[in-house]
Design an enzyme around this catalytic site. Structure first.
Site, PDB file in Angstrom:
ATOM      1  N   GLU A 228       0.845  -1.199   0.000  1.00 40.11           N
ATOM      2  CA  GLU A 228       0.000   0.000   0.000  1.00 40.11           C
ATOM      3  C   GLU A 228       0.879   1.247   0.000  1.00 40.11           C
ATOM      4  O   GLU A 228       1.862   1.325   0.744  1.00 40.11           O
ATOM      5  CB  GLU A 228      -0.878  -0.043   1.251  1.00 40.11           C
ATOM      6  CG  GLU A 228      -1.704   1.165   1.554  1.00 40.11           C
ATOM      7  CD  GLU A 228      -2.471   1.003   2.866  1.00 40.11           C
ATOM      8  OE1 GLU A 228      -3.048   1.999   3.315  1.00 40.11           O
ATOM      9  OE2 GLU A 228      -2.485  -0.108   3.437  1.00 40.11           O
ATOM     10  N   ASP A 230       0.212   5.130   0.643  1.00 38.29           N
ATOM     11  CA  ASP A 230      -0.736   6.171   1.041  1.00 38.29           C
ATOM     12  C   ASP A 230      -0.259   7.525   0.523  1.00 38.29           C
ATOM     13  O   ASP A 230       0.749   8.065   0.991  1.00 38.29           O
ATOM     14  CB  ASP A 230      -0.875   6.227   2.560  1.00 38.29           C
ATOM     15  CG  ASP A 230      -1.468   4.959   3.134  1.00 38.29           C
ATOM     16  OD1 ASP A 230      -2.290   4.349   2.453  1.00 38.29           O
ATOM     17  OD2 ASP A 230      -1.090   4.584   4.261  1.00 38.29           O
ATOM     18  N   GLU A 233      -3.529  10.958   3.370  1.00 37.80           N
ATOM     19  CA  GLU A 233      -4.398  10.663   4.520  1.00 37.80           C
ATOM     20  C   GLU A 233      -4.487  11.960   5.293  1.00 37.80           C
ATOM     21  O   GLU A 233      -3.478  12.457   5.819  1.00 37.80           O
ATOM     22  CB  GLU A 233      -3.816   9.539   5.368  1.00 37.80           C
ATOM     23  CG  GLU A 233      -3.875   8.198   4.675  1.00 37.80           C
ATOM     24  CD  GLU A 233      -3.622   7.062   5.632  1.00 37.80           C
ATOM     25  OE1 GLU A 233      -4.598   6.401   6.044  1.00 37.80           O
ATOM     26  OE2 GLU A 233      -2.453   6.830   5.989  1.00 37.80           O
ATOM     27  N   HIS A 244       3.917   1.454   2.563  1.00 37.76           N
ATOM     28  CA  HIS A 244       3.783   0.237   3.366  1.00 37.76           C
ATOM     29  C   HIS A 244       4.169  -0.977   2.509  1.00 37.76           C
ATOM     30  O   HIS A 244       3.312  -1.578   1.859  1.00 37.76           O
ATOM     31  CB  HIS A 244       2.343   0.037   3.838  1.00 37.76           C
ATOM     32  CG  HIS A 244       1.801   1.090   4.755  1.00 37.76           C
ATOM     33  ND1 HIS A 244       1.882   0.998   6.118  1.00 37.76           N
ATOM     34  CD2 HIS A 244       1.149   2.244   4.488  1.00 37.76           C
ATOM     35  CE1 HIS A 244       1.291   2.053   6.669  1.00 37.76           C
ATOM     36  NE2 HIS A 244       0.839   2.835   5.691  1.00 37.76           N
TER      37      HIS A 244
END
Length: 589
Positions: A228, A230, A233, A244
């Site tokens: 993942e 991001d 956020e 991640h």
């Protein structure tokens, strides 16, 4: 990224057979693909609602397969039978708006927070009706217009990439629905509430979530893992971007079991396949409390729309090189605003590198699971295989978004290094019950995505003169202005000037203090010094003493604390039952 919990009144779940009662009425988003030589071309792409949010009924008829927090055992006698006997229904254009609160804005979509009994949503970008669009981001930059002005404390308007299968897992097990129906979700938290994984129902050992106040959410035996990235956020008080990586070398859902999932309640968070903490840059957490927030006093004003640009740089500057650095800058009011330096770390970095992550983990006394899972190199290998773009708005029943915008973890003093992440109160004040009650009209908009060669998607970059300022923004709807290529090929570490409405004898923190054609203030407020970035501008940056006073309080005497982060579904916590007058279906990001 972090796991998201979204709550809906309707009895929803993921299913594997395509329904036939409705026709899909997808919203769309403009996507620009850019090169430095040829500029940008724009194409409208459909967005599709995640399968976990849809009505699931029997293939013969319309009886629910899942109600409240339980499977219908007369239909779902076992995982295979359930997958074969349940149909995932389409969502027509009217339902996207009336049930899920998803509406069109120029170039993209607006995701409303509360629409009737529905809270939040999650969408994926499609290439065509049967496949997701795959982004290959290594040696590229990605940009998207964002408006988080009404995303309040305890909420998260998130945009991120995940290594889902392009076809949504269609053809695997009993999955006959595929990307057209939003199947195949996974992320680095290895969520257990994904109702179908690998073409089978996740009904084994299904149980109510212990923190679900609405008695409508459950957790299955298996988790759905994948890498993942991001991108965004954020709410209007805090923001972070975070890679991640995972120890998984194939695209699509990885159905984890036991230790592989890295569940908190089993004490195995750092033994799983994925780096759940990630390596994040949150300016506030890193000591810069004046960079992002509401109002003109911040370098980036979260009360107004902006363009968020993320660059994925390789060690040798080619598509085949290893990912070595992830950089971020913003464009607002015609100005390029680079991420501030992290003054509390050696070499004062302003981007995500393996060295920066190691230094940050050491300062914050966190496990360096990012390095253990392969660091930027592993993240780059995943990006090279292709990622799917996800857009969502959600709240958090588990830790009330404190990992993003408040003091977290709760067992450490807020003054400890890396604990204070934003000015939100956290606790019950940021709980879903309070957030939904106080801010039901909140929303986030995402529009005008752009991907291309480094230096090709924006008209202005850090280190170049700013473009003419547009008229003052009076609406929070994102703009659909055309993106033109820039001749700039690399990003530097300057921050653009910020216009202040307050008179001052010296420029404020992070404001412009010099440069060619600069006619403004040339000194800096106390605790800051004027640093030359390039011929076009200089900037007020904190002195070492100021930076450390703000962001490097005395370390705790305790040994390394494990940062639990946004592991909302699997986190070890007290089981508390809260009475609720309404019923919601809860989902995760």
């Amino acid at each position: 990224m972090a796991l998201c919990l979204l709550l809906l009144l309707l009895p929803l779940c993921g299913a594997q057979q395509p329904g036939t009662l409705k026709s899909e009425g997808n919203p769309t988003m403009a996507v620009k693909e850019c090169t430095k030589a040829g500029g940008c071309t724009t194409k409208e792409h459909k967005l599709v609602l995640d399968a976990n949010w849809r009505w699931i009924h029997t293939t013969e008829g319309s009886k629910n397969c899942y109600t409240g927090n339980k499977w219908d055992s007369s239909i779902c006698t076992d995982p295979d039978t359930c997958a074969q006997g349940c149909a995932l229904e389409a969502v027509d254009a009217g339902q996207y708006e009336s049930i899920y609160g998803i509406t069109a804005v120029p170039g993209g979509v607006r995701l409303n927070f509360v629409t009737g009994s529905n809270v939040g949503s999650r969408l994926f970008l499609l290439e065509d009706d049967e496949t997701y669009k795959l982004f290959n981001l290594k040696n590229r930059e990605f940009a998207v217009d964002v408006d988080s002005s009404t995303v309040e404390c305890g909420m998260n308007g998130a945009m991120y990439f995940i290594e889902m299968a392009a076809n949504g897992g269609k053809g695997r097990g009993y999955n006959a629905a595929g990307a057209k129906y939003g199947t195949g979700y996974c992320d680095a938290q290895c969520p257990h509430d994904v109702k179908f994984i690998g073409g089978k129902a996740n009904s084994k050992d299904w149980k109510p979530h212990p923190k679900d106040f609405s008695n409508s959410m459950g957790l299955g035996h298996y988790g759905a893992c994948c890498a993942e990235m991001d991108i965004w956020e954020a709410n209007n008080m805090a923001t972070a971007y975070t890679p991640h990586p995972c120890r998984i070398d194939t695209p699509g859902q990885y159905m984890c079991e036991g230790t592989e999932c890295g569940d908190n309640d089993s004490g195995e968070r750092y033994d799983g396949l994925c780096d759940k903490d990630g390596c994040d840059i949150n300016p506030f957490r890193n000591g810069n409390t004046t960079f992002y927030g509401k109002g003109a006093s911040f370098a980036v004003d979260s009360a107004r729309p902006m363009t968020v640009v993320t660059q994925f740089l390789t060690a040798d500057g080619t598509d085949d090189g290893d990912l070595s650095e992830i950089r971020r800058f913003y464009v607002q009011d015609g100005r390029a605003i680079s991420s501030p330096s992290i003054m509390t770390l050696p070499k004062t970095p302003d981007s995500i590198t393996d060295e920066m992550c190691a230094d940050m983990k050491d300062l914050f006394e966190n496990e360096n699971d990012f390095a253990e899972k392969g660091g930027n190199k592993a993240m780059g290998e995943s990006l090279e295989r292709g990622h799917v773009a996800a857009f969502s708005l959600w709240d958090d029943i588990d830790v009330h978004m404190m990992w993003l915008d408040s003091c977290y973890p709760e067992d450490r003093p807020c003054s400890g290094p890396g604990v204070h992440r934003g000015m939100c109160p956290g606790g019950e004040e940021s709980s879903p019950q309070n957030v939904r009650s106080k801010h039901p009209q909140g929303y986030v908009t995402f529009a005008n995505a752009a991907v291309g060669e480094i230096g090709s998607t924006q008209p202005v970059y850090p280190g170049t003169p700013m473009t003419s300022l547009p008229p003052p923004v009076t609406s929070t709807t994102t703009s659909s202005a055309t993106v033109v290529p820039s001749t700039t090929t690399a990003m530097t570490s300057q921050t653009a000037p910020v216009t202040s409405t307050q008179p001052a004898s010296c420029a404020g923190a992070w404001q412009q203090c010099g440069g060619r054609n600069h006619a403004g203030l040339t000194c800096c407020t106390e605790g800051y010094r004027c640093v030359v970035g390039n011929e076009w501008y200089s900037q007020c940056k904190p002195t070492t003493e100021t930076a450390f006073a703000q962001a490097a309080p005395q370390k705790s005497n305790s040994r390394r604390h494990k940062f639990l982060g946004p592991s909302f579904l699997q986190s070890k916590a007290k089981t508390e039952k809260t009475a609720a007058s309404s019923q919601f279906e809860e989902h995760e990001l």
